[in-house]
Design a protein around this motif. Structure first.
Motif, PDB file in Angstrom:
ATOM      1  N   MET A  82       0.862  -1.287  -0.006  1.00 29.25           N
ATOM      2  CA  MET A  82      -0.019   0.104   0.032  1.00 29.25           C
ATOM      3  C   MET A  82       0.914   1.465   0.158  1.00 29.25           C
ATOM      4  SD  MET A  82      -3.002   1.123   2.715  1.00 29.25           S
ATOM      5  CE  MET A  82      -4.009  -0.066   1.976  1.00 29.25           C
ATOM      6  N   ALA A  83       0.457   2.181  -0.963  1.00 30.19           N
ATOM      7  CA  ALA A  83       1.191   3.449  -0.792  1.00 30.19           C
ATOM      8  C   ALA A  83       1.150   4.265   0.458  1.00 30.19           C
ATOM      9  CB  ALA A  83       0.704   4.337  -2.015  1.00 30.19           C
ATOM     10  N   THR A  84       2.294   4.851   0.576  1.00 31.75           N
ATOM     11  CA  THR A  84       2.437   5.669   1.860  1.00 31.75           C
ATOM     12  C   THR A  84       2.032   7.225   1.919  1.00 31.75           C
ATOM     13  OG1 THR A  84       4.414   4.251   2.726  1.00 31.75           O
ATOM     14  CG2 THR A  84       3.832   6.312   3.780  1.00 31.75           C
ATOM     15  N   PRO A  85       1.131   7.530   2.570  1.00 29.35           N
ATOM     16  CA  PRO A  85       0.723   9.292   2.506  1.00 29.35           C
ATOM     17  C   PRO A  85       2.198   9.860   2.672  1.00 29.35           C
ATOM     18  CG  PRO A  85      -0.832   8.066   3.582  1.00 29.35           C
ATOM     19  CD  PRO A  85       0.306   6.890   3.389  1.00 29.35           C
ATOM     20  N   LEU A  86       2.328  10.880   1.735  1.00 28.69           N
ATOM     21  CA  LEU A  86       3.407  11.907   2.007  1.00 28.69           C
ATOM     22  C   LEU A  86       2.658  13.222   2.637  1.00 28.69           C
ATOM     23  CD1 LEU A  86       6.335  12.983   1.451  1.00 28.69           C
ATOM     24  CD2 LEU A  86       5.437  13.487  -0.956  1.00 28.69           C
ATOM     25  N   LEU A  87       1.617  13.521   2.120  1.00 28.12           N
ATOM     26  CA  LEU A  87       1.018  15.043   2.247  1.00 28.12           C
ATOM     27  C   LEU A  87      -0.548  14.729   2.230  1.00 28.12           C
ATOM     28  CD1 LEU A  87       2.020  18.547   1.931  1.00 28.12           C
ATOM     29  CD2 LEU A  87       0.230  18.164   0.389  1.00 28.12           C
ATOM     30  N   GLU A  88      -1.060  15.429   3.450  1.00 29.57           N
ATOM     31  CA  GLU A  88      -2.338  15.177   3.565  1.00 29.57           C
ATOM     32  C   GLU A  88      -3.044  16.643   3.871  1.00 29.57           C
ATOM     33  OE1 GLU A  88      -4.291  11.301   5.243  1.00 29.57           O
ATOM     34  OE2 GLU A  88      -2.159  11.582   6.366  1.00 29.57           O
ATOM     35  N   ILE A  89      -4.279  16.684   2.756  1.00 31.67           N
ATOM     36  CA  ILE A  89      -4.751  18.227   3.147  1.00 31.67           C
ATOM     37  C   ILE A  89      -6.372  17.824   3.445  1.00 31.67           C
ATOM     38  CG2 ILE A  89      -5.882  20.158   1.747  1.00 31.67           C
ATOM     39  CD1 ILE A  89      -3.293  19.672  -0.285  1.00 31.67           C
ATOM     40  N   ARG A  90      -6.883  18.310   4.426  1.00 25.95           N
ATOM     41  CA  ARG A  90      -8.069  18.046   5.270  1.00 25.95           C
ATOM     42  C   ARG A  90      -9.026  19.402   5.446  1.00 25.95           C
ATOM     43  NH1 ARG A  90      -7.280  14.158   3.104  1.00 25.95           N
ATOM     44  NH2 ARG A  90      -6.451  11.990   3.976  1.00 25.95           N
ATOM     45  N   ASN A  91     -10.278  19.372   4.643  1.00 22.37           N
ATOM     46  CA  ASN A  91     -11.227  20.234   5.041  1.00 22.37           C
ATOM     47  C   ASN A  91     -10.826  21.736   5.041  1.00 22.37           C
ATOM     48  OD1 ASN A  91     -12.851  18.112   5.814  1.00 22.37           O
ATOM     49  ND2 ASN A  91     -12.070  18.053   7.451  1.00 22.37           N
ATOM     50  N   LEU A  92      -9.725  21.947   3.790  1.00 29.27           N
ATOM     51  CA  LEU A  92      -9.068  23.322   3.561  1.00 29.27           C
ATOM     52  C   LEU A  92     -10.038  24.219   2.937  1.00 29.27           C
ATOM     53  CD1 LEU A  92      -5.514  24.036   2.694  1.00 29.27           C
ATOM     54  CD2 LEU A  92      -7.265  24.846   1.271  1.00 29.27           C
ATOM     55  N   SER A  93      -9.832  25.497   3.395  1.00 27.88           N
ATOM     56  CA  SER A  93     -10.601  26.530   2.816  1.00 27.88           C
ATOM     57  C   SER A  93      -9.579  27.727   2.870  1.00 27.88           C
ATOM     58  CB  SER A  93     -11.804  27.098   3.378  1.00 27.88           C
ATOM     59  OG  SER A  93     -12.897  26.059   3.388  1.00 27.88           O
ATOM     60  N   LEU A 117     -11.088  28.840  -2.147  1.00 29.18           N
ATOM     61  CA  LEU A 117     -11.603  27.284  -2.148  1.00 29.18           C
ATOM     62  C   LEU A 117     -12.021  27.002  -1.053  1.00 29.18           C
ATOM     63  CD1 LEU A 117      -7.285  26.397  -2.659  1.00 29.18           C
ATOM     64  CD2 LEU A 117      -9.373  26.140  -4.355  1.00 29.18           C
ATOM     65  N   HIS A 118     -12.764  25.844  -0.919  1.00 25.77           N
ATOM     66  CA  HIS A 118     -13.638  25.561   0.185  1.00 25.77           C
ATOM     67  C   HIS A 118     -13.548  23.987   0.427  1.00 25.77           C
ATOM     68  CE1 HIS A 118     -17.246  24.482  -2.171  1.00 25.77           C
ATOM     69  NE2 HIS A 118     -16.772  25.449  -2.913  1.00 25.77           N
ATOM     70  N   ASP A 119     -13.484  23.498   1.390  1.00 28.25           N
ATOM     71  CA  ASP A 119     -13.515  22.067   1.693  1.00 28.25           C
ATOM     72  C   ASP A 119     -12.719  21.285   0.755  1.00 28.25           C
ATOM     73  OD1 ASP A 119     -14.807  19.617   3.094  1.00 28.25           O
ATOM     74  OD2 ASP A 119     -16.335  19.425   1.622  1.00 28.25           O
ATOM     75  N   ILE A 120     -11.549  21.484   0.849  1.00 26.70           N
ATOM     76  CA  ILE A 120     -10.500  20.803  -0.007  1.00 26.70           C
ATOM     77  C   ILE A 120      -9.915  19.562   0.645  1.00 26.70           C
ATOM     78  CG2 ILE A 120      -8.162  20.869  -1.236  1.00 26.70           C
ATOM     79  CD1 ILE A 120     -10.317  22.572  -2.658  1.00 26.70           C
TER      80      ILE A 120
END
Length: 248
Positions: free
Chosen positions: A1-12, A21-24
């Motif tokens: 399984m690929a390893t997450p490098l960068l995570e964006i959560r609920n960004l506005s 931008l909303h809910d990225i």
């Protein structure tokens, strides 16, 4: 399984209180090659600025790969060709962020590494030339070397093929395929035709973000699922799909 490098959560995010931008939500994985598409004004640049730590979001968070572990190749049009700096100095400047605070001198090892990147990018014989004397393709390769000399974990490219002829584009994407073996790449463009030839997954940004984990992205699929109106333009032997502004 690929390893997450960068995570964006609920960004506005946005500017002067105006939301662009909303809910990225997006995860970039190690050794990913992600294409970010969308119309002009849709928020691609705003999202890139947030990822690079240049813009603070209104809401949400970005975690994982820190900005200091990223390389960035800006749009060609933002480069001042009149700046008095040589090709080797441009490449060396990519190591400046790795120096301790107050230290800016480059070592012999640094210069040897820069010469190695001159060779890798096919710029031998040009290392002492002014950056302003280079062709478009040579300029992009020098800037690409600057972006990757510090061994980033994530490389962000903003419209890298703009103003390049077909031969220079081919050379650039050959280099990116090699670089992608060592780091993840986020390729930002409004040109779907070029993007789909290079990347393994696609994110469409126009106020919010829609993710597509494969490349079977047809015009009807884009219009149905992303609401992306496109125009197919003949461009030599390679047709390009150009995104227009999304309808609300």
């Amino acid at each position: 399984m690929a390893t997450p490098l960068l995570e964006i959560r609920n960004l506005s995010a946005g500017y002067d209180g105006k939301r662009v931008l909303h809910d990225i939500n997006l995860t970039i994985y190690e050794n990913d090659f992600l294409g970010m598409i969308g119309p002009n004004g849709g928020g691609k640049t705003t999202l890139v600025r947030c990822i690079l730590g240049l813009l603070k979001p209104f809401e949400g968070e970005i975690s994982g790969c820190p900005a200091r572990s990223m390389g960035y190749l800006p749009q060609y049009s933002t480069i001042d060709r009149r700046f008095p700096i040589t090709v080797e100095e441009v490449i060396l400047s990519g190591l400046a962020g790795q120096k301790p605070t107050g230290q800016c001198r480059f070592t012999d090892d640094d210069r040897a590494l820069a010469r190695d990147f001159v060779r890798r990018m096919g710029l031998e014989g040009l290392e002492h030339r002014s950056i302003g004397s280079l062709s478009g393709g040579q300029m992009q390769r020098a800037l690409l070397a600057r972006a990757v000399i510090a061994d980033p974990r994530l490389l962000i490219l903003d419209e890298p093929g703009t103003y390049l002829d077909r031969r220079s584009q081919v050379r650039l994407y050959e280099l990116l395929a090699d670089i992608n073996r060592r780091c993840a790449i986020l390729l930002v463009s409004h040109d779907i035709g070029t993007v789909l030839q290079q990347v393994r997954s696609v994110a469409c940004v126009d106020g919010t973000l829609h993710y597509h984990p494969a490349l079977e992205v047809t015009a009807p699929w884009l219009e149905q699922h992303f609401g992306c109106p496109i125009e197919l333009l003949g461009h030599g032997a390679l047709p390009h799909r150009i995104l227009h502004r999304h309808e609300p």
